[in-house]
Scaffold this active site. Structure first.
Site, PDB file in Angstrom:
ATOM      1  N   TYR A 185      -0.903   4.188   4.215  1.00 27.01           N
ATOM      2  CA  TYR A 185      -1.447   3.876   2.887  1.00 27.01           C
ATOM      3  C   TYR A 185      -2.964   3.638   2.935  1.00 27.01           C
ATOM      4  O   TYR A 185      -3.727   4.205   2.142  1.00 27.01           O
ATOM      5  CB  TYR A 185      -0.712   2.648   2.326  1.00 27.01           C
ATOM      6  N   SER A 188      -7.070   5.044  -4.999  1.00 29.08           N
ATOM      7  CA  SER A 188      -5.742   5.290  -5.579  1.00 29.08           C
ATOM      8  C   SER A 188      -5.563   6.682  -6.170  1.00 29.08           C
ATOM      9  O   SER A 188      -4.439   7.043  -6.524  1.00 29.08           O
ATOM     10  CB  SER A 188      -5.438   4.249  -6.645  1.00 29.08           C
TER      11      SER A 188
HETATM   12  N1  GLN Z   1      -6.652   0.783  -1.525  1.00 26.64           N
HETATM   13  C1  GLN Z   1      -6.704   0.075  -2.768  1.00 26.64           C
HETATM   14  C2  GLN Z   1      -5.785  -1.130  -2.714  1.00 26.64           C
HETATM   15  O1  GLN Z   1      -4.737  -1.017  -2.161  1.00 26.64           O
HETATM   16  C3  GLN Z   1      -6.315   0.998  -3.870  1.00 26.64           C
HETATM   17  C4  GLN Z   1      -6.307   0.335  -5.210  1.00 26.64           C
HETATM   18  C5  GLN Z   1      -6.829   1.216  -6.317  1.00 26.64           C
HETATM   19  O2  GLN Z   1      -7.559   2.160  -6.095  1.00 26.64           O
HETATM   20  N2  GLN Z   1      -6.519   0.844  -7.535  1.00 26.64           N
HETATM   21  O3  GLN Z   1      -6.052  -2.188  -3.209  1.00 26.64           O
END
Ligand code: GLN
Length: 310
Positions: free
Chosen positions: A192, A65
């Protein structure tokens, strides 16, 4: 008083090495579940270009994230303030992958850093192109701001998440039902999942945060990546929303805008003073790096860096 950053970094690294409770590695993304929790890295870049590193600062990890900061920067470049009609700017007080809030708020995610908000941002970055173009745009941007062409996307992590990211699929479909997705859900999620799978070391990540430390200027080119107002707004969102339902506590303990990821990385930026990346894969209950948060608290105390005192 000049700070001896290297000895502060060395102290933080030796403290982390002795930590008993290192948190819990995220295993809901299977390919992240096998990462060794004993690792810890830190890198600090200052405006004069000096870099101080410690521990596993050269080891690439999944930024997850933290990538939302870079995707947000690109989306704002594409559509400017219109983005805020599709995503809010309020802390969510909920888990990063929460579904319930979306119903009450009619498919408009609270902020661009919870998963739902970041999926809308990916949808915006997609623009009129294909997923692979948008993925290329994000990777190119991260390479540009870090000044490092070796940053890469770990496709095993992207595929692992695509195979298991059912909550994200649910969030995206739910927003589509409210008319808040311009593209096919699969296309936006492909963007994403790939942006989350960008792999970087602490050193590369701290370098990538320089434009936010320097009022929007990329020090490699001397040119603006974003305006000073936009840099300030991205930092505001990092402070209020960058650690999900742990954002208040992070602001209280550390006082520096930061963005975490479930890979265990945190990018923290002290305007005009430092761009910092820490990494330790074990997470606390809110999905933020346990030792990483503690290291930043210690660094903030040792340097007096924060956004509330001069
Ligand atoms: N790719 C992760 C998800 O979508 C990212 C979440 C995170 O880093 N908090 O769950």
């Amino acid at each position: 008083m000049t700070l001896d950053l290297q000895s502060i970094v060395d102290g933080i690294v030796s403290e982390a090495a002795t930590a008993q409770d290192r948190g819990k590695v995220a295993d809901y993304i299977p390919s992240l579940g096998c990462i060794d929790p004993a690792q810890f890295g830190i890198a600090i870049v200052t405006p004069d270009g000096s870099v101080h590193t410690g521990g596993d600062a050269a080891v690439p990890f999944s930024i997850q994230s933290v990538s939302k900061v870079f995707a947000l920067t690109l989306a704002l470049g594409k559509v400017g303030g219109d983005l805020w009609q599709r995503v809010g700017v309020e802390p969510s007080g909920s888990a990063f992958n929460s579904v319930v809030q979306l119903e009450a708020e009619k498919g408009i995610p609270r902020n661009p850093f919870i998963n739902a908000g970041a999926i809308v941002v990916s949808d915006v970055v997609l623009g009129s192109g294909e997923s692979r173009d948008a993925i290329g745009d994000i990777l190119r941007f991260v390479r540009f701001v870090s000044g490092d062409g070796s940053v890469f996307i770990d496709s095993a992590v992207a595929n692992s998440e695509a195979d298991t990211g059912f909550r994200n699929v649910a969030l995206a479909n739910y927003m589509r039902a409210f008319g808040n997705m311009a593209h096919r859900v699969d296309d936006a999620l492909k963007v994403y999942f790939h942006q989350c799978a960008i792999a970087m070391s602490c050193r590369q990540l701290a370098m990538a945060g320089r434009y936010l430390m320097m009022d929007g200027i990329n020090p490699d080119t001397g040119r603006a990546v974003v305006t000073p107002v936009r840099a300030r707004r991205i930092l505001s969102l990092m402070l209020t929303c960058g650690h999900y339902d742990g954002s208040g506590e992070f602001a209280f303990r550390v006082g520096i805008p930061g963005k975490s990821g479930v890979g265990g990385g945190i990018l923290a930026v002290v305007p005009g003073k430092a761009s910092i990346a820490v990494w330790s894969p074990g997470l606390n209950a809110r999905g933020n790096s346990k030792l990483g948060s503690e290291a930043l608290e210690r660094l903030a105390a040792a340097t007096n860096w924060n956004v509330f005192t001069a």
